[in-house]
Design an enzyme around this catalytic site. Sequence first.
Site, short mmCIF file in Angstrom:
data_model
loop_
_atom_site.label_atom_id
_atom_site.label_comp_id
_atom_site.label_asym_id
_atom_site.label_seq_id
_atom_site.Cartn_x
_atom_site.Cartn_y
_atom_site.Cartn_z
CG ASN A 77 -1.84 1.21 1.26
OD1 ASN A 77 -1.85 2.09 0.48
ND2 ASN A 77 -2.56 1.30 2.58
CE LYS A 79 -0.29 3.14 4.67
NZ LYS A 79 -0.09 3.29 6.08
CG HIS A 161 -6.03 1.68 5.24
ND1 HIS A 161 -5.22 2.63 6.27
CD2 HIS A 161 -4.91 1.05 5.07
CE1 HIS A 161 -4.28 2.56 6.48
NE2 HIS A 161 -3.79 1.32 5.88
CD GLU A 163 -3.00 5.55 6.68
OE1 GLU A 163 -2.95 5.25 5.65
OE2 GLU A 163 -1.98 4.88 7.42
CD GLU A 231 -3.78 -2.57 7.39
OE1 GLU A 231 -2.31 -2.83 6.71
OE2 GLU A 231 -4.13 -1.80 6.74
N GLY A 237 2.14 2.28 10.76
CA GLY A 237 3.22 3.50 10.24
C GLY A 237 3.72 3.73 11.79
CB SER A 277 5.16 -1.65 11.93
OG SER A 277 4.64 -0.54 12.12
P1 PGA Z 1 2.85 0.23 7.52
O1 PGA Z 1 1.24 0.32 6.85
O2 PGA Z 1 3.22 -1.07 7.02
O3 PGA Z 1 3.48 1.38 7.12
O4 PGA Z 1 2.44 0.05 8.98
C1 PGA Z 1 0.55 -0.68 6.94
C2 PGA Z 1 -0.77 -0.40 6.13
O5 PGA Z 1 -1.34 0.87 6.35
O6 PGA Z 1 -1.22 -0.79 5.28
#
Ligand code: PGA
Length: 321
Positions: A77, A79, A161, A163, A231, A237, A277
């Site tokens: 992803n 983003k 997601h 976010e 997740e 992140g 992460s």
């Molecule tokens: P990350 O993000 O690996 O940077 O923690 C995962 C995601 O949001 O799918």
Amino acid sequence: MAVVSTSLGGGAVFSHLTHFSGLRKSFLKLDNSNSNSNLTHSLFHAVNSHLRLASSNKGCRGVVTMASSGKFFVGGNWKCNGTRDSISKLVSDLNSATLESDVDVVVAPPFVYIDQVKNSLSDRIEIAAQNCWTGKGGAFTGEISVEQLKDLGCKWVVLGHSERRHIIGEDDKFIGKKAAYALSEGLGVIACIGELLEEREAGKTFDVCFQQLKAFADAVPSWDNVVIAYEPVWAIGTGKVATPEQAQEVHAAVRDWLNKNVSADVASKTRIIYGGSVNGGNCAELAKQEDIDGFLVGGASLKGPEFATIINSVTSKKVAA
Ligand code: PGA
């Protein structure tokens, strides 16, 4: 609904009867009520898996510690990151990477670069969008329709997601509507679920995940083209990855929820991938967990060689027979 033994507050006592079916290992899970109907259901599921797995794994090299019968699945992803130049470098790194063959690999570039990526990336890797509109395109300023995504060659879309849930404010119903429409048009859906830190600390991890799962279940006509991404929001992140045990615990609970609320068949076929992460250093230990069927990767998917390492962590699922 407490469905597995858990340090998060369920308290049920579980015993696992390990058995090997074909080349894969699967577990019979018995809960503390140990009722006949539960036992019958578990046995039915196990026998079913046995038959299916025995016939689907001819040619594997070793015991594969994977509960799902689907292929290992790794999504990147990207983003809201990248420029034409950085994406061209990332694509060229991915094109030259050596990837294990028994993994489905997908990347989700920002919308504006999908065309560039589709035209330059190897067909070995499929393209996902990071979002889509709830229905057919038209007078919806700023939105991108499923039809347009298909026109560009997208095969998947990431929905739900955290976010989008927690920063943009999308709710379960809205996300469910998108999932239903995307599936009806033939896109695969990477359906994200996961709890906030305060929800975990309040012992609500399963409640939150099951509620988000139910919203998908209520909306989708079929699970054939759905991959679930667990997740935990506190791990996204932040560099604070869930431990393999923490992730496995939720993945097993999600599979159990599907078994009880959808069907044994969907529970055993649906891939449940972990995100939060994941990186080149922690992927192998996570991949060894039986109910972790792959990963959704953010930050580390922006580095081609590291993303390749994560894709190739499928090899740590294979244990010498
Ligand atoms: P990350 O993000 O690996 O940077 O923690 C995962 C995601 O949001 O799918």
